[in-house]
Design a protein around this motif. Structure first.
Motif, PDB file in Angstrom:
ATOM      1  N   PHE A  55     -10.546  10.965  10.693  1.00  0.00           N
ATOM      2  CA  PHE A  55      -9.340  10.706   9.908  1.00  0.00           C
ATOM      3  C   PHE A  55      -9.164   9.225   9.603  1.00  0.00           C
ATOM      4  O   PHE A  55      -8.906   8.840   8.456  1.00  0.00           O
ATOM      5  N   GLN A  56      -9.268   8.357  10.613  1.00  0.00           N
ATOM      6  CA  GLN A  56      -9.048   6.931  10.395  1.00  0.00           C
ATOM      7  C   GLN A  56     -10.068   6.354   9.426  1.00  0.00           C
ATOM      8  O   GLN A  56      -9.732   5.507   8.580  1.00  0.00           O
ATOM      9  N   GLN A  57     -11.306   6.786   9.526  1.00  0.00           N
ATOM     10  CA  GLN A  57     -12.338   6.325   8.592  1.00  0.00           C
ATOM     11  C   GLN A  57     -12.037   6.797   7.174  1.00  0.00           C
ATOM     12  O   GLN A  57     -12.206   6.046   6.206  1.00  0.00           O
ATOM     13  N   GLU A  58     -11.590   8.051   7.062  1.00  0.00           N
ATOM     14  CA  GLU A  58     -11.258   8.602   5.751  1.00  0.00           C
ATOM     15  C   GLU A  58     -10.057   7.865   5.148  1.00  0.00           C
ATOM     16  O   GLU A  58     -10.016   7.578   3.950  1.00  0.00           O
ATOM     17  N   MET A  59      -9.092   7.545   6.004  1.00  0.00           N
ATOM     18  CA  MET A  59      -7.914   6.807   5.572  1.00  0.00           C
ATOM     19  C   MET A  59      -8.312   5.421   5.056  1.00  0.00           C
ATOM     20  O   MET A  59      -7.864   4.986   3.993  1.00  0.00           O
ATOM     21  N   GLU A  60      -9.155   4.753   5.796  1.00  0.00           N
ATOM     22  CA  GLU A  60      -9.572   3.400   5.413  1.00  0.00           C
ATOM     23  C   GLU A  60     -10.420   3.430   4.147  1.00  0.00           C
ATOM     24  O   GLU A  60     -10.318   2.530   3.297  1.00  0.00           O
ATOM     25  N   ALA A  61     -11.238   4.444   3.998  1.00  0.00           N
ATOM     26  CA  ALA A  61     -12.061   4.566   2.792  1.00  0.00           C
ATOM     27  C   ALA A  61     -11.179   4.737   1.558  1.00  0.00           C
ATOM     28  O   ALA A  61     -11.413   4.104   0.513  1.00  0.00           O
ATOM     29  N   ALA A  62     -10.156   5.576   1.671  1.00  0.00           N
ATOM     30  CA  ALA A  62      -9.237   5.783   0.553  1.00  0.00           C
ATOM     31  C   ALA A  62      -8.449   4.516   0.259  1.00  0.00           C
ATOM     32  O   ALA A  62      -8.255   4.128  -0.904  1.00  0.00           O
ATOM     33  N   ARG A  63      -8.002   3.850   1.315  1.00  0.00           N
ATOM     34  CA  ARG A  63      -7.231   2.620   1.125  1.00  0.00           C
ATOM     35  C   ARG A  63      -8.078   1.546   0.446  1.00  0.00           C
ATOM     36  O   ARG A  63      -7.591   0.799  -0.409  1.00  0.00           O
ATOM     37  N   SER A  64      -9.344   1.472   0.795  1.00  0.00           N
ATOM     38  CA  SER A  64     -10.237   0.478   0.201  1.00  0.00           C
ATOM     39  C   SER A  64     -10.415   0.711  -1.292  1.00  0.00           C
ATOM     40  O   SER A  64     -10.488  -0.247  -2.082  1.00  0.00           O
TER      41      SER A  64
END
Length: 298
Positions: free
Chosen positions: A3-12
């Protein structure tokens, strides 16, 4: 991907696109200062992830999401003004009016609101089923969220009520407009982005609306909790401003413990709302996002 990786990828993805706007000087500098001040980018991420859940891709909804973030930023600039909350700090640095002056800050907010609609209405891509009608639908959703029946209406009732007694029901009605309206727009615009290119179950729009409504209430109650128990350093903005302005909050009416229960209650309702339609894509990220916002510390 967790989840955190997916969140950061979207935010980027969102950050990279926002960097492309307002590169000029003068007014654009103030707009850029505010837009790129950081933050979780929850609203554009919701737009992209609801498009993905509806069978699309995050990139298809990117400009819709950026439009929502521009509108959100405009609201923060105006909310911080001396005529509103009169705050000096936002996300750990001087608010826009402290950096550029009240006049420029007001104009930067106004210009960001206009830019939000320009960005949505100019969204590119290969539109099919709904054609450009989906772009118009997204712009209408955003306009309704921003106006007198949405965010501005909620801010109005919030502002004129300083020092006056309120009930939990009053607060819920205000916050459903002030916070919930733009979250609803973000989620529903994600579905609209997907609808323009493929057939989507119409019930998904209702599910997105109900998810956002309950997420917004949980988000605002958690905000009230954090304003009561956190520090300025943790939040990156002043705390206790509601108390200073004699505003009733969920915490003053219910207490911290009861508010925590309400956050969990509305979070569960948000997650449950996703189960009322058939999603072509995966909604697990949206479920985890709701849980993560319920326990956030800033």
């Amino acid at each position: 991907m967790g989840f955190q990786q997916e969140m950061e990828a979207a935010r980027s993805i969102v950050e990279a696109r926002l960097q492309e706007f307002f590169a000029g000087e003068g007014l654009e500098e103030a707009m850029r200062y505010s837009l790129l001040a950081g933050g979780k980018r929850i609203r554009p991420i919701l737009t992209m992830k609801f498009c993905e859940a509806s069978g699309g891709t995050m990139e298809e909804a990117l400009d819709f999401g950026c439009g929502v973030e521009m509108l959100h930023t405009y609201s923060l600039i105006h909310d911080d003004l001396p005529c509103m909350d009169n705050d000096d700090l936002r996300r750990g640095r001087p608010t826009t009016h402290k950096k550029f002056g009240e006049c420029v800050a007001t104009l930067a907010g106004d210009a960001l609101q206009a830019a939000a609609f320009r960005t949505v209405l100019s969204a590119g891509g290969e539109w099919r089923h709904g054609g450009r009608a989906s772009v118009a639908l997204a712009a209408r959703i955003l306009a309704e969220a921003a106006g007198e029946q949405g965010m501005c209406g909620g801010q109005y009732w919030d502002t004129i009520g300083n020092g006056k007694p309120r009930t939990v029901e009053n607060l819920t009605e205000i916050n459903d407009k002030k916070t919930g309206a733009l979250l609803r727009a973000a989620c529903m615009m994600g579905v609209a982005a997907s609808m323009g290119r493929r057939t989507v179950d119409g019930a998904c729009m209702d599910a997105a609306r109900d998810y956002a409504t309950n997420l917004g209430l949980a988000f605002q109650i958690q905000d009230d909790i954090l304003d009561a128990i956190s520090t300025k350093e943790e939040l990156g903005k002043p705390i206790g401003s509601d108390e200073a302005n004699q505003k009733a909050t969920y915490v003053t009416l219910l207490g911290v413990d009861a508010c925590g229960e309400q956050v969990l209650f509305y979070t569960e309702l948000a997650k449950k709302a996703l189960g009322v339609c058939s999603w072509p894509g995966d909604v697990s990220f949206l479920l985890e996002l709701a849980d993560s916002l319920a326990v956030r510390r800033n």
